[in-house]
Design an enzyme around this catalytic site. Structure first.
Site, short mmCIF file in Angstrom:
data_model
loop_
_atom_site.label_atom_id
_atom_site.label_comp_id
_atom_site.label_asym_id
_atom_site.label_seq_id
_atom_site.Cartn_x
_atom_site.Cartn_y
_atom_site.Cartn_z
N HIS A 93 4.29 -1.50 2.07
CA HIS A 93 2.97 -2.79 1.60
C HIS A 93 3.38 -3.11 0.47
CE1 HIS A 93 0.60 1.28 3.14
NE2 HIS A 93 1.50 1.81 2.52
N ASP B 142 -4.99 -2.45 -1.22
CA ASP B 142 -4.77 -1.93 -0.08
C ASP B 142 -5.45 -0.44 0.78
OD1 ASP B 142 -2.77 0.64 1.38
OD2 ASP B 142 -1.64 -1.20 0.99
#
Length: 482
Positions: free
Chosen positions: A16, A119
């Protein structure tokens, strides 16, 4: 017009972090003031990755916050999900991440950005952004296909009346006929039984996805046009496809500085590849979180050797045996070195540089989305070996829709990053040879090379991803701020 200021807050895992850093660099190259948020122990990776952008004069920086390891019984310095070695540790890590909302809000109050890109696992970021009257964009670190297919399976539960985990089902309500088995997807029985935290987390993520300003996707229109259109026209979701984000690193120095420091000199690796014929080398790597047991690593070594192909194999620490000599087949390393048949890298490798080399003809991968995209950008066909997360969906995109991959026959989804199911050497060798030594493999590799050109064009001026980002920046700049 004032300079647009955007915060970027990635989930704390390499898969990520890297695309979010790439995204911040991309935004800054388009005149945006980009600020990355992370925890103290992760800051070095961020600072190294943005160094060249700063030298070039782009407005990009890093702010740090404290990660509450001690409050959740996690070891000091445990600040990435990649470090989890059990389900319990991963659950505590997710719980700890909830406490990042307050320090994020303090930074929002102090620095007053005009938008927040956070995220999907930070579902509470919607509330944080709303307090300051700014749009929250959700970063979805997978393809639109995986996002749509996974949502359909979660919603419709097409596996619920199957008598066996190995029985097939068709993913409903999507543009292509995709067949999976119950064992290949996360189901409530496996992921949420006796774990109300996971149930609640996915419920919150789903709600935040529906309520956020929009979704940023690390993909490009030409890769999955039916699913980009489906996302916008059928689901009614506001989405901007601005990838492949890794292509913002268009200089060798940028590529080399991306991620952790390699455990092999890049020149040594490239020199070895330079000595090989085009499309002759198989690159084997399973990302930053996959950990195989000794039996599986032994089978993989034997499968590679039996395939007869030259290879680069990135080996991470074995979960149940620190000493690789205990699981390497007898004489394996010696034979590989003497025959100059392979290169074994223990630790971290310059993956993008390897995949871009003309000698590499196949990529044995866990189908993590970053690795999958890097393979696409390198024009490299894949031997698919999914393990967890959305990887079985990514496999289907490669093997069934794009037809640029060959499955190794992985059948079992797992919540933890170790795979108890052993894929046998015969299956590994057969899949590698199918791609590298059989006539069918030529067509598959040619399709992969064509995708590379489409990816490059997407991010160039006038390309689909370039234009999508332009539209997003115009929209954010005109958003009515407090």
């Amino acid at each position: 017009m004032d300079q647009l200021h955007v915060f970027f807050f990635p989930f704390l895992a390499n898969g990520h972090i890297l695309p979010t850093i790439d995204m911040a660099k991309l935004f800054s190259s388009r005149g945006v003031k980009a600020t990355l948020i992370t925890t103290h122990n992760n800051s070095a990776i961020f600072l190294k990755a943005i160094n060249r952008s700063k030298i070039l004069g782009f407005d990009i920086s890093v702010l740090t916050i404290k990660f509450p390891s001690a409050e959740f019984g996690l070891p000091e310095g445990y600040e990435t999900a990649d470090q989890a070695r059990s389900i319990d540790m991963m659950d505590e890590f997710f719980r700890a991440c909830i406490l990042l909302q307050e320090p994020l809000e303090e930074l929002l109050k102090e620095h007053r950005p005009q938008a927040l890109v956070a995220d999907l696992f930070f579902y509470w970021a919607n509330d944080a952004a709303a307090k300051f009257g700014i749009p929250r964009l959700l970063f979805h670190g997978s393809s639109s296909f995986a996002m749509i297919a996974a949502e359909s399976v979660r919603r419709n539960k097409p596996y619920k009346n199957l008598s066996s985990d190995s029985d097939p089902f068709v993913v409903p309500d999507i543009p292509d006929k995709i067949i999976l088995t119950k064992s290949q997807v996360p189901t409530p029985d496996e992921t949420e039984e006796n774990n109300t935290h996971i149930t609640e987390m996915w419920k919150n993520i789903s709600e935040s996805e529906n309520d956020c300003y929009g979704v940023i996707v690390n993909s490009f229109y030409e890769l999955e046009p039916d699913y980009v259109d489906y996302c916008k026209n059928v689901l009614g979701r506001r989405a901007w496809h601005i990838g492949p984000l890794s292509l913002c690193n268009n200089e060798g120095e940028d590529v080399a500085e991306r991620g952790k420091k390699s455990d092999i000199d890049a020149h040594e690796c490239l020199n070895w590849l330079d000595s090989k014929n085009p499309d002759s080398v198989v690159y084997v790597c399973f990302g930053s979180m996959a950990n195989f047991n000794a039996a599986q690593l032994h089978e993989l070594a034997m499968g590679l050797e039996e395939s007869g192909q030259e290879f680069i194999w990135v080996v991470r620490t074995c979960v149940d045996e620190e000493d690789e000599s205990k699981w390497f087949p007898d004489g394996f390393e010696k034979r590989v070195q003497e025959n100059n048949k392979g290169l074994i890298i223990k630790g971290w490798a310059p993956q993008v540089l390897i995949l871009e080399h003309e000698a590499v003809g196949a990529f044995v991968s866990h189908c993590g989305w970053n690795s999958t995209l890097e393979g696409i950008c390198g024009g490299v066909a894949m031997v698919t070996w999914p393990l967890f997360a959305e990887q079985f969906y990514n496999e289907k995109l490669m093997t069934d829709i794009l037809r640029t991959g060959v499955s190794v026959g992985s059948l079992q989804w797992s919540r933890v990053t170790t795979s108890a199911v052993v894929v046998k050497r015969e299956s590994i060798s057969k899949a590698v040879r199918r791609l590298m030594a059989e006539e069918e493999g030529v067509d598959i590799r040619n399709r992969a090379k064509a995708l590379k050109e489409k990816a490059k064009k997407a991010v160039e001026g006038g390309g689909s991803s370039y234009s999508d980002l332009s539209a997003l920046l115009v929209e954010l700049s005109s958003y009515p701020h407090n």
